[in-house]
Design a protein around this motif. Structure first.
Motif, short mmCIF file in Angstrom:
data_model
loop_
_atom_site.label_atom_id
_atom_site.label_comp_id
_atom_site.label_asym_id
_atom_site.label_seq_id
_atom_site.Cartn_x
_atom_site.Cartn_y
_atom_site.Cartn_z
N LEU A 11 -9.72 5.97 1.90
CA LEU A 11 -9.26 4.89 1.03
C LEU A 11 -8.27 3.99 1.76
O LEU A 11 -8.39 2.76 1.71
N ARG A 12 -7.33 4.60 2.48
CA ARG A 12 -6.34 3.79 3.21
C ARG A 12 -7.03 2.98 4.31
O ARG A 12 -6.69 1.81 4.53
N GLN A 36 -8.70 0.05 2.62
CA GLN A 36 -7.72 -0.94 2.17
C GLN A 36 -7.17 -1.75 3.33
O GLN A 36 -7.03 -2.98 3.24
N ASN A 91 -3.29 7.27 -1.34
CA ASN A 91 -3.94 6.59 -0.21
C ASN A 91 -3.18 6.88 1.07
O ASN A 91 -2.86 5.97 1.83
N THR A 136 -6.61 8.62 5.31
CA THR A 136 -7.67 8.84 4.33
C THR A 136 -8.65 7.68 4.38
O THR A 136 -8.34 6.57 4.84
N LEU A 146 0.82 -1.21 0.00
CA LEU A 146 0.00 0.00 0.00
C LEU A 146 0.86 1.26 0.00
O LEU A 146 0.35 2.35 -0.27
#
Length: 335
Positions: free
Chosen positions: A244-245, A248, A238, A242, A193
């Motif tokens: 998104l992170r 994930q 990402n 955030t 990531l």
């Protein structure tokens, strides 16, 4: 967005390189689901016996991945892997001899998005691993999840891949004599990531399991740093914190695999797609760190060896970064 198309007169060699990397990317991202669908589909056709026979054989062969796998030298030595090597290109650099009378644990850094350098160097013969390290056989670790996919499990075992659980990783170090090297992408799925150009984040500060395994089997530790591994793909922003992170990381904790939203170039154009950039990957194999066997290593010794390993990896990076375009003020960031 302006699309930058590839010229029509691209040499055949480059076309073959692109085709080889395309099948590798597909194998990494889509072959396992395809094999599962095919296995189920065949059950409902007149070819149902293929799936039944395979399932029967699979039952008796179930433990093979955890017992060293089933490498086929012919597959590892196929000419197509030379095309993959030349696509980037990938180069393996040796800094010290490895005595085949010992076993080794290679710590590979960084993970990158698709671990292109590790696969090319340690799962194929294209970069000369056998010539550089005679008498050493490499076993690269992969998430156990992928060994549960019919047909696909055999494909990845042919390249010398074995599951990353402790029992499977320990097998080559304890039951197959000497001259074995277990290759671990230490940062694993979480590190993927952070894989983006210019990133030198290495998830290692709390990773001690591979150190303990080396101590339990008396396997020497070998730090490996792959310059360029993070340069071959871009990734959607990402940053930590955030949404998104967070998503994930949540999915990674549930499924065991991370889902980096990566992109680079296409097959016939250079503007977007899932094909990696043609950027060099130089994998440096460091000097071995001698490890004495201790089946129950005390915490103090484990911590000391872990710190020594981080120091050696940092030294390896500092020693070679100038050769590969890394700024002198750039240093590894251990997370």
């Amino acid at each position: 967005m302006k699309v930058d198309f590839a010229p029509l007169d691209v040499p055949l060699q480059r076309r073959l390189q692109t085709a080889t990397v395309l099948q590798w990317v597909y194998s990494f991202l889509g072959l396992a689901p395809t094999c599962i669908v095919l296995f189920v589909y065949l059950l409902f056709t007149r070819y149902w016996l293929i799936s039944v026979l395979y399932a029967t054989w699979w039952y008796f062969d179930y433990d093979t991945p955890s017992q060293g796998g089933r490498r086929l030298p012919y597959i590892c030595g196929l000419k197509v892997w030379g095309y993959m090597r030349d696509y980037f290109p990938v180069k393996l650099v040796k800094t010290a001899d490895l005595d085949p009378r010992h076993n080794y644990v290679f710590g590979f850094h960084p993970h990158g998005v698709l671990v292109a350098g590790a696969f090319t160097n340690f799962c194929t013969y294209a970069t000369g691993f056998r010539q550089l390290f005679p008498g050493i056989t490499s076993y690269m670790l992969m998430l156990p999840l992928w060994f549960r996919a019919p047909f696909f499990r055999d494909y990845i075992m042919f390249a010398g891949l074995i599951p990353s659980d402790k029992e499977s990783a320990s097998y080559p170090l304890s039951r197959k004599g000497s001259g074995n090297a277990v290759v671990i992408a230490v940062g694993g799925a979480p590190e993927a990531l952070d894989a983006r150009p210019g990133s030198y984040n290495v998830m290692l500060a709390k990773k001690k399991g591979f150190i303990k395994m080396a101590m339990e089997h008396g396997a020497h530790l070998v730090p490996v740093f792959s310059f360029g591994e993070n340069e071959v793909f871009d990734q959607v922003d990402n940053s930590r914190g955030t949404w998104l992170r967070w998503t994930q990381e949540r999915l990674q904790s549930i499924m065991g695999v991370s889902l980096p939203l990566f992109h680079a170039r296409g097959i016939f154009q250079y503007s977007f797609g899932l094909m990696p950039y043609r950027k060099p990957i130089n994998t440096i194999v460091g000097r071995p760190i001698k490890v004495e066997r201790n089946t129950k290593p005390p915490v103090e010794e484990l911590d000391a060896l872990h710190q020594l390993y981080m120091d050696e990896l940092s030294n390896l990076f500092e020693e070679h970064k100038g050769n590969y375009g890394v700024d002198k003020d750039t240093h590894l960031n251990f997370l």
